[in-house]
Design an enzyme around this catalytic site. Structure first.
Site, PDB file in Angstrom:
ATOM      1  N   GLU A 175       0.734  -1.195   0.021  1.00  0.00           N
ATOM      2  CA  GLU A 175      -0.058   0.187  -0.009  1.00  0.00           C
ATOM      3  C   GLU A 175       1.050   1.162   0.145  1.00  0.00           C
ATOM      4  O   GLU A 175       2.083   1.254   0.400  1.00  0.00           O
ATOM      5  CB  GLU A 175      -0.797  -0.085   1.275  1.00  0.00           C
ATOM      6  CG  GLU A 175      -1.904  -0.975   1.191  1.00  0.00           C
ATOM      7  CD  GLU A 175      -3.040  -1.034   2.523  1.00  0.00           C
ATOM      8  OE1 GLU A 175      -2.424  -0.345   3.357  1.00  0.00           O
ATOM      9  OE2 GLU A 175      -3.989  -1.618   2.460  1.00  0.00           O
ATOM     10  N   ARG A 182     -24.487   2.422   4.546  1.00  0.00           N
ATOM     11  CA  ARG A 182     -25.548   2.752   5.486  1.00  0.00           C
ATOM     12  C   ARG A 182     -25.502   4.301   5.745  1.00  0.00           C
ATOM     13  O   ARG A 182     -24.485   4.628   5.118  1.00  0.00           O
ATOM     14  CB  ARG A 182     -25.267   1.976   6.817  1.00  0.00           C
ATOM     15  CG  ARG A 182     -23.811   2.229   7.337  1.00  0.00           C
ATOM     16  CD  ARG A 182     -23.660   1.495   8.589  1.00  0.00           C
ATOM     17  NE  ARG A 182     -22.163   1.416   9.155  1.00  0.00           N
ATOM     18  CZ  ARG A 182     -21.527   2.586   9.391  1.00  0.00           C
ATOM     19  NH1 ARG A 182     -22.337   3.708   9.979  1.00  0.00           N
ATOM     20  NH2 ARG A 182     -20.224   2.632   9.925  1.00  0.00           N
TER      21      ARG A 182
END
Length: 245
Positions: free
Chosen positions: A4, A96
């Protein structure tokens, strides 16, 4: 093996979206959630004070592209790390509503809870991106308990575009068995300066006696020169607390 990119001095910026079954996707602006303690958000604001319209447009386009590629429907939040050079990197998507959705409602005028329910009921969005007009700024401070106790006195601030989302009532018992957050203090104004000024006043007026809280800490954050200028990142609050010890 995962490799990463190593990023420093980043901001945590998330984009609020709504997507229906017909493939319509709208973005309701971005939120800056960089002020965190122990990876838990403490203060959130919209819009992000560190980006210009060019970066904002790129963020919106990237979020919408991701949502359409996944064929996602409902309310959701696409989250990014924003580097100082204006480049941003995808973290995750929260499928959500989030605690801080209220500040997006304040600047967009769109009821996210209502539209989450309507989309789940197969109702398509009657508006497009061109209809979304973001106005002003909003700030949210999470009010957390720092221990248990009984609320012996409660005073909730009021005023135009000032609200405290909570279930607290007089004599309520706060136990250590659940999440520490006892309420969300939200202020909004025609611009960032007005929203922040309202937040400082509201924090001064909010009284929760009998239970230790982080109200004073929130006041310190709101009053700090770095916050006032919008010059903070995900490491700033941790470093500030470390230096104060």
């Amino acid at each position: 093996v995962f490799l990463e990119k190593y990023l420093t001095s980043v901001r945590h910026v998330e984009v609020q979206i709504l997507a229906d079954q017909a493939g319509n996707v709208v973005c309701l602006g971005e939120r800056d959630c960089s002020l965190q303690i122990g990876r838990q958000k403490v203060v959130e604001e919209t819009p992000c004070p560190a980006i210009d319209e060019t970066v904002r447009k790129r963020l919106r386009e990237a979020a919408i592209k991701a949502v359409k590629a996944a064929k996602y429907t409902n309310a959701g939040t696409v989250e990014f790390l924003l580097a100082p050079d204006g480049n941003f990197y995808f973290i995750e998507m929260n499928t959500r509503l989030q605690v801080e959705h209220r500040i997006s409602e304040e600047v967009s005028g769109i009821d996210l809870v209502k539209w989450q329910i309507r989309i789940a009921s197969q109702i398509n969005l009657p508006f497009g991106q061109e209809d979304i007009q973001l106005r002003g700024a909003a700030v949210e401070c999470r009010i957390n308990a720092r221990g248990g106790g009984k609320v012996s006195f409660l005073h909730i601030p009021g005023g135009t575009r000032v609200s405290f989302d909570t279930a607290l009532v007089q004599d309520a018992e706060i136990t250590p068995f659940y999440d520490a957050m006892v309420g969300k203090l939200i202020t909004a104004g025609n611009g960032r300066e007005e929203a922040v000024r309202k937040m400082e006043a509201a924090l001064c007026e909010l009284v929760i006696s009998g239970v230790p809280t982080n109200i004073e800490q929130q006041l310190e954050i709101i009053r700090s020169p770095e916050f006032r200028k919008g010059e903070y990142d995900t490491n700033w609050l941790h470093a500030k607390m470390k230096n104060e010890k």
